[in-house]
Design a protein around this motif. Sequence first.
Motif, short mmCIF file in Angstrom:
data_model
loop_
_atom_site.label_atom_id
_atom_site.label_comp_id
_atom_site.label_asym_id
_atom_site.label_seq_id
_atom_site.Cartn_x
_atom_site.Cartn_y
_atom_site.Cartn_z
N PRO A 59 1.81 1.79 4.40
CA PRO A 59 3.12 2.28 3.94
C PRO A 59 3.15 2.62 2.45
O PRO A 59 4.02 3.34 2.01
N MET B 100 1.40 -7.56 3.91
CA MET B 100 2.47 -6.91 4.68
C MET B 100 2.16 -5.44 4.94
O MET B 100 2.37 -4.95 6.04
N GLY B 101 1.69 -4.75 3.89
CA GLY B 101 1.32 -3.35 4.04
C GLY B 101 0.29 -3.16 5.13
O GLY B 101 0.40 -2.27 5.98
N GLU B 103 -0.40 -5.24 7.64
CA GLU B 103 0.17 -5.57 8.95
C GLU B 103 1.03 -4.42 9.47
O GLU B 103 0.96 -4.06 10.64
N ILE B 104 1.83 -3.83 8.57
CA ILE B 104 2.69 -2.71 8.99
C ILE B 104 1.83 -1.55 9.48
O ILE B 104 2.10 -0.96 10.53
N MET B 107 0.38 -2.40 12.85
CA MET B 107 1.40 -2.41 13.90
C MET B 107 1.85 -1.00 14.27
O MET B 107 2.06 -0.70 15.44
N LYS B 108 1.96 -0.13 13.24
CA LYS B 108 2.34 1.25 13.52
C LYS B 108 1.33 1.91 14.46
O LYS B 108 1.71 2.59 15.42
#
Lengths: 238, 124
Positions: A59, B100-101, B103-104, B107-108
């Motif tokens: 992200p 977190m990055g 994991e995101i 998951m995406k």
Amino acid sequence: MKILVIIPAYNEAESIGNVISSFGQDRPELDLLVVNDGSIDETSDIVRKYENVKLIELPFNLGIGGCVHCGFIYAAANNYDIAIQFDGDGQHLISEIEKILDPVLEGDVDCMIGSRFLQDHDSFRPASIRMIGIRLLRAFSFLLIRQGISDQTSGFRAYNKRCIEFFAEQYPDHYPEPELIIMLGRHGFKISEVFTQMRERQGGVSSIPVWKGPYYIIRVLLAMLMAYLRTFNHSLNK
Amino acid sequence: MESVRIQYIAIVGSALLLLFILYLIRQKRLKEEYSLLWLFFGVLFLAIALWKDLLNHIAEWIGIAYPPAALFLVLLMALFVIMIEFSVIISRHSRWIRKMGQEIGLMKTEIEELKKKESNDHKA
């Protein structure tokens, strides 16, 4: 043997398509994973055109360490036996993969590094000021683990399953390559290097501009020393 | 008289600092775990302001001839310790954010695959 090629990509729209297509032509048996490190260009759109290529989109920009680490987490979770790190900027050559892959396949080493500096002719030569830094890293690595890998910063590497599981757990942050060598050496992994041809990059710019050199070197030397000291404590506690 | 006035100012100043920190904690704008050092130094400043001789004792004990210089030392120490604590906290947070990055991202990818599989199953 399940083999995964981890391709870290940050704004590599210019070159990533070529890299993937040439894998399709020359080594179609290898699984490809592109980890897009928060690119602001069309890197992801290009990768999506290729059905068989896995894509992880981070992200935001984690830096090369966090990006490749994510690839290792994926490789460990999906039970890969071997992981190859291969840059998305077109510097690395697919024809040279067997040189780093075969020794790992045969179990001679845990990690094989493709080096630019083992032979002089025909190869990519960085500016001489960079060579000072490269020599310094090599000497420091020899001091700490008695093995002076000549191309400390090469991102062209093959790892076996033990390394994959090790690095899925812990992986350094920024400019991680030299630190990884110390970690591997201190944890008893067998590392070796082989000369591989590399090309000048097709697109993008070096992650380390020359004026940032001293800062980079000091940061990396500190990281290497700390990687050494961490395992030092570890062995004392045992 | 001068020294009495500066003492009042010091008392009021450090009391205000302490109250402000307590207020922030009450408002939940400052977490208790990150406020302990601030509270500790707030209390220390208040103690120095209330008990004039404390600073002289500190200066004498360390070996500083001019007591007000000891005040700067205490202040600098306080800032250093708090800044180091901040660096530790920031490092911890950047580790969490990185995790977190990742994991995101993973998951995406997983979700996209599940969706693709589902739509294929529907077609079949």
